[in-house]
Design a protein around this motif. Structure first.
Motif, PDB file in Angstrom:
ATOM      1  N   VAL A   1      -3.836  -3.139  -2.196  1.00  0.00           N
ATOM      2  CA  VAL A   1      -2.564  -3.793  -2.495  1.00  0.00           C
ATOM      3  C   VAL A   1      -1.549  -2.707  -2.816  1.00  0.00           C
ATOM      4  O   VAL A   1      -1.724  -1.952  -3.787  1.00  0.00           O
ATOM      5  CB  VAL A   1      -2.690  -4.775  -3.675  1.00  0.00           C
ATOM      6  CG1 VAL A   1      -1.360  -5.477  -3.935  1.00  0.00           C
ATOM      7  CG2 VAL A   1      -3.787  -5.809  -3.399  1.00  0.00           C
ATOM      8  N   ALA A   2      -0.500  -2.619  -2.000  1.00  0.00           N
ATOM      9  CA  ALA A   2       0.523  -1.588  -2.183  1.00  0.00           C
ATOM     10  C   ALA A   2       1.817  -2.220  -2.680  1.00  0.00           C
ATOM     11  O   ALA A   2       2.157  -3.355  -2.326  1.00  0.00           O
ATOM     12  CB  ALA A   2       0.778  -0.859  -0.861  1.00  0.00           C
ATOM     13  N   GLY A   3       2.518  -1.478  -3.523  1.00  0.00           N
ATOM     14  CA  GLY A   3       3.788  -1.979  -4.028  1.00  0.00           C
ATOM     15  C   GLY A   3       4.430  -1.006  -4.981  1.00  0.00           C
ATOM     16  O   GLY A   3       4.095   0.191  -4.991  1.00  0.00           O
ATOM     17  N   TRP A   4       5.351  -1.511  -5.784  1.00  0.00           N
ATOM     18  CA  TRP A   4       6.107  -0.688  -6.715  1.00  0.00           C
ATOM     19  C   TRP A   4       5.862  -1.165  -8.134  1.00  0.00           C
ATOM     20  O   TRP A   4       6.023  -2.355  -8.442  1.00  0.00           O
ATOM     21  CB  TRP A   4       7.599  -0.745  -6.393  1.00  0.00           C
ATOM     22  CG  TRP A   4       7.932  -0.020  -5.111  1.00  0.00           C
ATOM     23  CD1 TRP A   4       8.249   1.301  -4.966  1.00  0.00           C
ATOM     24  CD2 TRP A   4       7.954  -0.577  -3.803  1.00  0.00           C
ATOM     25  NE1 TRP A   4       8.473   1.594  -3.647  1.00  0.00           N
ATOM     26  CE2 TRP A   4       8.300   0.461  -2.909  1.00  0.00           C
ATOM     27  CE3 TRP A   4       7.710  -1.861  -3.291  1.00  0.00           C
ATOM     28  CZ2 TRP A   4       8.422   0.274  -1.541  1.00  0.00           C
ATOM     29  CZ3 TRP A   4       7.820  -2.054  -1.928  1.00  0.00           C
ATOM     30  CH2 TRP A   4       8.176  -0.992  -1.067  1.00  0.00           C
ATOM     31  N   ALA A   5       5.457  -0.228  -8.988  1.00  0.00           N
ATOM     32  CA  ALA A   5       5.142  -0.541 -10.385  1.00  0.00           C
ATOM     33  C   ALA A   5       6.360  -0.303 -11.264  1.00  0.00           C
ATOM     34  O   ALA A   5       7.018   0.742 -11.167  1.00  0.00           O
ATOM     35  CB  ALA A   5       3.980   0.325 -10.865  1.00  0.00           C
TER      36      ALA A   5
ATOM     37  N   ALA B   1       4.089  -5.293  -1.789  1.00  0.00           N
ATOM     38  CA  ALA B   1       4.796  -5.092  -0.527  1.00  0.00           C
ATOM     39  C   ALA B   1       3.862  -5.157   0.679  1.00  0.00           C
ATOM     40  O   ALA B   1       4.280  -5.528   1.772  1.00  0.00           O
ATOM     41  CB  ALA B   1       5.512  -3.741  -0.539  1.00  0.00           C
ATOM     42  N   GLU B   2       2.599  -4.788   0.486  1.00  0.00           N
ATOM     43  CA  GLU B   2       1.656  -4.731   1.603  1.00  0.00           C
ATOM     44  C   GLU B   2       0.251  -5.011   1.096  1.00  0.00           C
ATOM     45  O   GLU B   2      -0.128  -4.548   0.011  1.00  0.00           O
ATOM     46  CB  GLU B   2       1.711  -3.344   2.262  1.00  0.00           C
ATOM     47  CG  GLU B   2       0.840  -3.187   3.490  1.00  0.00           C
ATOM     48  CD  GLU B   2       0.954  -1.800   4.102  1.00  0.00           C
ATOM     49  OE1 GLU B   2       0.390  -0.846   3.502  1.00  0.00           O
ATOM     50  OE2 GLU B   2       1.610  -1.659   5.146  1.00  0.00           O
ATOM     51  N   VAL B   3      -0.515  -5.782   1.876  1.00  0.00           N
ATOM     52  CA  VAL B   3      -1.905  -6.093   1.538  1.00  0.00           C
ATOM     53  C   VAL B   3      -2.756  -5.834   2.771  1.00  0.00           C
ATOM     54  O   VAL B   3      -2.456  -6.346   3.863  1.00  0.00           O
ATOM     55  CB  VAL B   3      -2.071  -7.561   1.086  1.00  0.00           C
ATOM     56  CG1 VAL B   3      -3.535  -7.844   0.731  1.00  0.00           C
ATOM     57  CG2 VAL B   3      -1.161  -7.881  -0.085  1.00  0.00           C
TER      58      VAL B   3
ATOM     59  N   HIS C   1      -3.894   4.642  -6.688  1.00  0.00           N
ATOM     60  CA  HIS C   1      -3.432   5.865  -6.052  1.00  0.00           C
ATOM     61  C   HIS C   1      -1.907   5.851  -6.153  1.00  0.00           C
ATOM     62  O   HIS C   1      -1.251   4.975  -5.568  1.00  0.00           O
ATOM     63  CB  HIS C   1      -3.886   5.924  -4.596  1.00  0.00           C
ATOM     64  CG  HIS C   1      -5.376   5.847  -4.430  1.00  0.00           C
ATOM     65  ND1 HIS C   1      -6.172   6.952  -4.281  1.00  0.00           N
ATOM     66  CD2 HIS C   1      -6.218   4.768  -4.413  1.00  0.00           C
ATOM     67  CE1 HIS C   1      -7.437   6.584  -4.163  1.00  0.00           C
ATOM     68  NE2 HIS C   1      -7.491   5.261  -4.237  1.00  0.00           N
ATOM     69  N   ILE C   2      -1.355   6.792  -6.878  1.00  0.00           N
ATOM     70  CA  ILE C   2       0.070   6.783  -7.207  1.00  0.00           C
ATOM     71  C   ILE C   2       0.787   7.855  -6.383  1.00  0.00           C
ATOM     72  O   ILE C   2       0.321   9.001  -6.303  1.00  0.00           O
ATOM     73  CB  ILE C   2       0.277   7.015  -8.711  1.00  0.00           C
ATOM     74  CG1 ILE C   2      -0.462   5.916  -9.488  1.00  0.00           C
ATOM     75  CG2 ILE C   2       1.760   7.022  -9.074  1.00  0.00           C
ATOM     76  CD1 ILE C   2      -0.560   6.166 -10.971  1.00  0.00           C
ATOM     77  N   ALA C   3       1.881   7.459  -5.777  1.00  0.00           N
ATOM     78  CA  ALA C   3       2.594   8.352  -4.868  1.00  0.00           C
ATOM     79  C   ALA C   3       3.004   9.650  -5.556  1.00  0.00           C
ATOM     80  O   ALA C   3       3.579   9.628  -6.654  1.00  0.00           O
ATOM     81  CB  ALA C   3       3.838   7.639  -4.324  1.00  0.00           C
ATOM     82  N   CYS C   4       2.664  10.777  -4.902  1.00  0.00           N
ATOM     83  CA  CYS C   4       3.089  12.112  -5.344  1.00  0.00           C
ATOM     84  C   CYS C   4       2.564  12.492  -6.724  1.00  0.00           C
ATOM     85  O   CYS C   4       3.147  13.342  -7.406  1.00  0.00           O
ATOM     86  CB  CYS C   4       4.619  12.223  -5.328  1.00  0.00           C
ATOM     87  SG  CYS C   4       5.362  11.822  -3.740  1.00  0.00           S
TER      88      CYS C   4
ATOM     89  N   THR D   1       7.724   2.973  -9.365  1.00  0.00           N
ATOM     90  CA  THR D   1       6.879   4.010  -8.780  1.00  0.00           C
ATOM     91  C   THR D   1       5.954   3.361  -7.753  1.00  0.00           C
ATOM     92  O   THR D   1       5.336   2.331  -8.038  1.00  0.00           O
ATOM     93  CB  THR D   1       6.024   4.701  -9.865  1.00  0.00           C
ATOM     94  OG1 THR D   1       6.884   5.213 -10.884  1.00  0.00           O
ATOM     95  CG2 THR D   1       5.212   5.844  -9.275  1.00  0.00           C
ATOM     96  N   ALA D   2       5.852   3.966  -6.562  1.00  0.00           N
ATOM     97  CA  ALA D   2       4.992   3.425  -5.517  1.00  0.00           C
ATOM     98  C   ALA D   2       3.530   3.724  -5.815  1.00  0.00           C
ATOM     99  O   ALA D   2       3.186   4.812  -6.290  1.00  0.00           O
ATOM    100  CB  ALA D   2       5.374   4.017  -4.165  1.00  0.00           C
ATOM    101  N   LEU D   3       2.678   2.733  -5.540  1.00  0.00           N
ATOM    102  CA  LEU D   3       1.241   2.939  -5.716  1.00  0.00           C
ATOM    103  C   LEU D   3       0.463   2.032  -4.784  1.00  0.00           C
ATOM    104  O   LEU D   3       1.000   1.080  -4.217  1.00  0.00           O
ATOM    105  CB  LEU D   3       0.811   2.707  -7.166  1.00  0.00           C
ATOM    106  CG  LEU D   3       0.938   1.334  -7.817  1.00  0.00           C
ATOM    107  CD1 LEU D   3      -0.110   0.341  -7.324  1.00  0.00           C
ATOM    108  CD2 LEU D   3       0.800   1.454  -9.322  1.00  0.00           C
TER     109      LEU D   3
END
Length: 244
Positions: free
Chosen positions: A88-92, A131-133, A22-25, A65-67
């Protein structure tokens, strides 16, 4: 002994299960091919002209990019409980040059896909810095510390869990049933037929009718060879009495 939340999260994220991003925006979600490197960072492999690469293209004023990567467990056999789900959230970040070459080697450690040879031309690798799990099982959601997640290691038996359970079911039913009954003692009811439904480095999960029982190994196993060594007294007819 049982795996920690961080270990289960690393196991689910390792690259053996389907995942969606799931990719931000951006529209989505996107099915993805992925693995994790030794630090737990996600590596995404995709066509350089595909929808995922386009969705992950950073804005002009940013380099990433945040996802959120969404990965759900797939139980190996009927009647096996799920290990749950991890987000699992973070920046690609798209990789190039030496970073891409090293990431290609890291990816191949888990999945030696032939199109890794095309990274830099028709294929692209993105690395997701975590960044977040978040881990969910049976309706209970917990936050996993990213540092604990990074330090944990995926279960070495997860990729081959189905094959190992199938082998026990095909060739060692009587030996395993006897072993389980000895371990459970009076808790084993007459007529129950124990069946191994999950297997990890710490032990077995056995279904006995409507009940589930966990049987721990004397120590965590390190790989398939170590598991065979540990189970030899159980599965060898001449040595079965030693497992009592």
């Amino acid at each position: 002994m049982q795996p920690t939340h961080a270990e289960v999260a690393r196991t689910l994220a390792a690259g053996n299960l389907p995942a969606t991003a799931h990719i931000a925006c951006r529209p989505g979600p996107h099915p993805v091919r992925h693995v994790t490197d030794a630090q737990g960072r996600i590596l995404l492999l995709s066509p350089s002209d595909g929808a995922l690469a386009a969705a992950l293209r950073p804005a002009p004023d940013t380099g990433d990019t945040a996802l959120v990567l969404d990965i759900a467990d797939v139980p190996p056999v009927a009647g096996a409980p799920s290990l749950g789900r991890v987000w699992v959230a973070g920046w690609a970040t798209p990789l190039a040059g030496e970073e891409a070459r090293q990431a290609t080697l890291d990816y191949a450690d888990t999945d030696p896909a032939t199109d890794l040879l095309d990274v830099g031309t028709s294929q692209v690798l993105h690395r997701v810095d975590v960044a977040e799990v978040r881990y969910e099982r049976n309706g209970v959601l917990v936050d996993v510390d990213p540092d604990e997640y990074a330090e944990a290691t995926p279960d070495p038996l997860h990729r081959m869990e189905f094959d190992l359970i199938a082998d026990l079911a095909d060739h060692h039913v009587e030996e395993m049933a006897g072993y389980v009954r000895r371990r459970l003692g009076p808790a084993a009811r007459p007529g129950d037929e124990p069946r191994v439904v999950r297997l990890d480095r710490y032990g077995f999960l056995v279904r006995i009718g409507a009940r589930l029982a966990r049987l721990s190994f004397p120590r965590p196993v390190t790989d398939r060879h170590d598991l065979a060594h540990l189970l030899h007294p159980v599965l060898c007819h001449r040595c079965a009495h030693r497992a009592a």
